[in-house]
Design a protein around this motif. Structure first.
Motif, mmCIF file in Angstrom:
data_model
loop_
_atom_site.group_PDB
_atom_site.id
_atom_site.type_symbol
_atom_site.label_atom_id
_atom_site.label_comp_id
_atom_site.label_asym_id
_atom_site.label_seq_id
_atom_site.Cartn_x
_atom_site.Cartn_y
_atom_site.Cartn_z
ATOM 1 N N TYR A 37 0.592 -1.272 -0.452
ATOM 2 C CA TYR A 37 -0.233 0.516 -0.467
ATOM 3 C C TYR A 37 0.986 1.174 0.120
ATOM 4 O O TYR A 37 0.761 2.132 -0.988
ATOM 5 C CB TYR A 37 -0.709 0.160 1.068
ATOM 6 C CG TYR A 37 -2.275 0.898 1.205
ATOM 7 C CD1 TYR A 37 -3.495 0.582 0.816
ATOM 8 C CD2 TYR A 37 -2.384 1.988 1.708
ATOM 9 C CE1 TYR A 37 -4.340 0.965 0.578
ATOM 10 C CE2 TYR A 37 -2.774 2.906 1.798
ATOM 11 C CZ TYR A 37 -4.270 2.424 0.917
ATOM 12 O OH TYR A 37 -5.396 3.374 0.721
ATOM 13 N N PHE A 38 1.815 1.420 1.324
ATOM 14 C CA PHE A 38 2.388 2.427 1.004
ATOM 15 C C PHE A 38 4.007 1.514 0.748
ATOM 16 O O PHE A 38 4.391 0.828 0.441
ATOM 17 C CB PHE A 38 2.833 3.429 2.104
ATOM 18 C CG PHE A 38 1.671 3.962 2.863
ATOM 19 C CD1 PHE A 38 1.556 4.880 2.689
ATOM 20 C CD2 PHE A 38 0.547 3.370 3.893
ATOM 21 C CE1 PHE A 38 0.217 6.276 3.129
ATOM 22 C CE2 PHE A 38 -0.788 3.984 3.962
ATOM 23 C CZ PHE A 38 -1.081 5.665 3.249
ATOM 24 N N ASP A 39 4.886 2.750 0.524
ATOM 25 C CA ASP A 39 6.219 2.505 -0.161
ATOM 26 C C ASP A 39 7.146 2.266 0.859
ATOM 27 O O ASP A 39 6.506 2.597 2.059
ATOM 28 C CB ASP A 39 6.674 3.269 -1.431
ATOM 29 C CG ASP A 39 7.162 4.439 -1.281
ATOM 30 O OD1 ASP A 39 6.829 4.978 -0.079
ATOM 31 O OD2 ASP A 39 7.592 5.659 -2.078
ATOM 32 N N ALA A 81 3.791 11.656 23.178
ATOM 33 C CA ALA A 81 5.119 12.110 23.607
ATOM 34 C C ALA A 81 5.763 12.769 22.328
ATOM 35 O O ALA A 81 6.428 13.942 21.897
ATOM 36 C CB ALA A 81 5.687 11.210 23.493
ATOM 37 N N ALA A 82 4.131 13.019 21.772
ATOM 38 C CA ALA A 82 4.727 13.671 20.027
ATOM 39 C C ALA A 82 4.156 14.805 20.001
ATOM 40 O O ALA A 82 2.897 15.105 20.893
ATOM 41 C CB ALA A 82 4.866 13.371 18.852
ATOM 42 N N ASP A 83 4.489 15.709 19.026
ATOM 43 C CA ASP A 83 3.597 17.076 18.969
ATOM 44 C C ASP A 83 2.940 16.891 17.657
ATOM 45 O O ASP A 83 1.865 17.715 17.391
ATOM 46 C CB ASP A 83 4.409 18.378 19.052
ATOM 47 C CG ASP A 83 5.279 18.796 20.093
ATOM 48 O OD1 ASP A 83 4.333 18.552 21.598
ATOM 49 O OD2 ASP A 83 6.691 18.751 19.769
ATOM 50 N N ILE A 84 3.654 16.038 16.857
ATOM 51 C CA ILE A 84 2.807 15.925 14.834
ATOM 52 C C ILE A 84 2.700 14.520 15.382
ATOM 53 O O ILE A 84 3.967 13.907 15.305
ATOM 54 C CB ILE A 84 3.436 16.351 14.379
ATOM 55 C CG1 ILE A 84 3.734 18.380 14.223
ATOM 56 C CG2 ILE A 84 2.420 17.164 13.327
ATOM 57 C CD1 ILE A 84 4.210 19.175 13.739
ATOM 58 N N ILE A 85 2.307 13.775 14.417
ATOM 59 C CA ILE A 85 1.851 12.503 14.299
ATOM 60 C C ILE A 85 1.391 12.176 12.814
ATOM 61 O O ILE A 85 0.366 13.081 12.569
ATOM 62 C CB ILE A 85 0.655 11.323 15.151
ATOM 63 C CG1 ILE A 85 1.063 12.196 16.794
ATOM 64 C CG2 ILE A 85 0.567 10.420 14.553
ATOM 65 C CD1 ILE A 85 -0.105 12.000 17.666
ATOM 66 N N LEU A 86 2.907 11.552 11.967
ATOM 67 C CA LEU A 86 1.986 11.815 10.272
ATOM 68 C C LEU A 86 1.619 10.530 10.944
ATOM 69 O O LEU A 86 2.384 9.735 10.588
ATOM 70 C CB LEU A 86 3.777 12.034 9.795
ATOM 71 C CG LEU A 86 3.387 11.824 8.382
ATOM 72 C CD1 LEU A 86 1.836 12.469 7.873
ATOM 73 C CD2 LEU A 86 3.858 12.040 7.706
ATOM 74 N N PHE A 87 0.509 9.535 10.208
ATOM 75 C CA PHE A 87 0.455 8.846 9.386
ATOM 76 C C PHE A 87 0.643 7.917 7.567
ATOM 77 O O PHE A 87 0.159 8.355 7.150
ATOM 78 C CB PHE A 87 -1.473 7.825 9.306
ATOM 79 C CG PHE A 87 -0.917 7.997 11.172
ATOM 80 C CD1 PHE A 87 -1.224 6.751 11.613
ATOM 81 C CD2 PHE A 87 -2.156 8.893 12.275
ATOM 82 C CE1 PHE A 87 -1.639 6.345 12.510
ATOM 83 C CE2 PHE A 87 -2.467 8.329 13.381
ATOM 84 C CZ PHE A 87 -2.382 7.489 14.072
ATOM 85 N N LEU A 88 1.266 7.207 7.770
ATOM 86 C CA LEU A 88 1.791 6.427 6.343
ATOM 87 C C LEU A 88 2.031 5.398 6.599
ATOM 88 O O LEU A 88 2.286 4.602 6.664
ATOM 89 C CB LEU A 88 3.592 6.735 6.102
ATOM 90 C CG LEU A 88 3.993 8.249 5.703
ATOM 91 C CD1 LEU A 88 5.539 8.579 5.726
ATOM 92 C CD2 LEU A 88 3.443 9.014 4.945
#
Length: 361
Positions: A37-39, A81-88
């Motif tokens: 799905y993702f590379d 613990a994060a400020d920004i969460i990016l879902f790949l």
């Protein structure tokens, strides 16, 4: 936009979408490439761009669980613990209505590969598409009548009853922004021509996609599927598919929840949709050549989608989508948005026509 690169796409994601600032902590939750799905390259591209912006970067493999996606205590602690969460990772979309930690910037990426990060899809300025989305939302909100047609014989009309209140979904940012707010279907009636039925990525089930050798017509009245018309054999297959999915999942079989069309002319799908309908359904819908109904289940996004190819959408007599071309300049603020964002204007001048349709047979 000859200077498009994956790095610029990552910068657009981090700066213009996430509004990331030096010193913030970015957690990239990714699913490995083996799931098809993702590379494998996007995590590195975004990580490097983030470090150059002065962000702390952490990554975590969240895998892919089609049946029972969960936010484990361990994962929740990493999120906290994060400020920004990016879902790949598809997990971001699977969890989208669940309990994400508050006060976090959570981003779900529809740019699935390094190639897509380097395309007009990810390089067109994020603000341009946020502004276009707001503009079309306002037009729909004020509209008396909307009519949807397509070359195969779709003909649906109604008056939109928009819900533009910030709902519980607002903590999730989507990148790139590629659709307007879904239009509730309860005030729409007509017929929708479909060549295939496929799932929505909400739940995964066997025979996820069925194709028809000639189009069938879903007959809809006030947001309820009445029946399938057209070739009798294909119509019977469609009815049986709805029976099976609705029974298996215990959901409202005939509920048509909402619809939206793509607003991002840079949203190309460079593969054959038949190789992976799940992947196609999870990213190609942002192309203006696709209009997408959420059906089967009284919730978004439902479990079966109707995909109208090359739609025309007329709103109070103005054709904003014409055979799959989105005329953003016809919106009240459209031309000024394009004037301020030449990168977006260039995409509208030369839209990517590839949505994964390959000749059959």
């Amino acid at each position: 936009m000859s200077d498009m690169t994956p790095e610029r796409g990552a910068y657009n994601l981090l700066v213009n979408c996430a509004r990331a600032a030096a010193g913030e902590r970015l957690l990239i939750a990714y699913e490995p490439a083996e799931f098809g799905y993702f590379d494998a390259d996007s995590v590195n591209v975004v990580s490097q761009a983030a470090r150059q912006l002065g962000l702390g970067v952490d990554t975590i493999d969240v895998g892919f669980n089609p049946d029972n996606p969960q936010l484990s205590p361990d994962l929740l602690a990493r999120f906290e613990a994060a400020d920004i969460i990016l879902f790949l990772a598809r997990l971001g979309d699977q969890l989208r209505f669940s309990d994400m930690p508050q006060d976090k910037k959570v981003i779900v990426s529809f740019a699935l590969t390094k190639e897509m990060l380097g395309s007009g899809f990810s390089n067109g300025h994020h603000d341009a598409f946020m502004e276009l989305k707001a503009d079309i939302n306002a037009v729909l909100d004020a509209a008396s009548e909307v009519r949807i047609t397509c070359p195969l014989g779709t003909d649906v009309s109604g008056r939109p009853v928009m819900n533009l209140q910030p709902s519980g979904d607002t903590s999730i940012l989507r990148f790139p922004m590629s659709v307007f707010t879904p239009v509730p279907a309860h005030s729409f009636s007509g017929r929708v021509a479909i060549s295939f039925l496929t799932g929505t990525g909400s739940k995964y089930y066997d025979d996820y996609t069925i194709e028809f050798d000639r189009p069938v017509f879903a007959m809809m009245e006030n947001g309820r599927l009445q029946r399938f018309d057209g070739d009798p054999a294909n119509a019977a297959r469609a009815e049986a598919h709805y029976d099976r999915v609705a029974n298996q999942l215990g959901i409202d079989r005939n509920f048509v929840h909402s619809w939206h069309a793509g607003i991002h002319p840079g949203c190309g799908y460079p593969w054959d949709m038949r190789e992976n309908y799940e992947r196609w359904g999870g990213s190609a819908f942002g192309n203006p050549r696709i209009l997408h109904f959420h059906t089967c289940g009284a919730y978004a996004p439902g479990e079966i989608s109707w995909n109208v190819i090359d739609p025309s959408i007329e709103i109070d007599g103005v054709t904003y989508w014409n055979h799959g071309t989105f005329h953003a300049e016809r919106l009240p603020c459209g031309q000024s948005i394009l004037d301020r964002h030449p990168c977006a204007a260039a995409l509208f001048a030369h839209p990517d026509p590839d949505i994964g349709l390959r000749a059959v047979g």
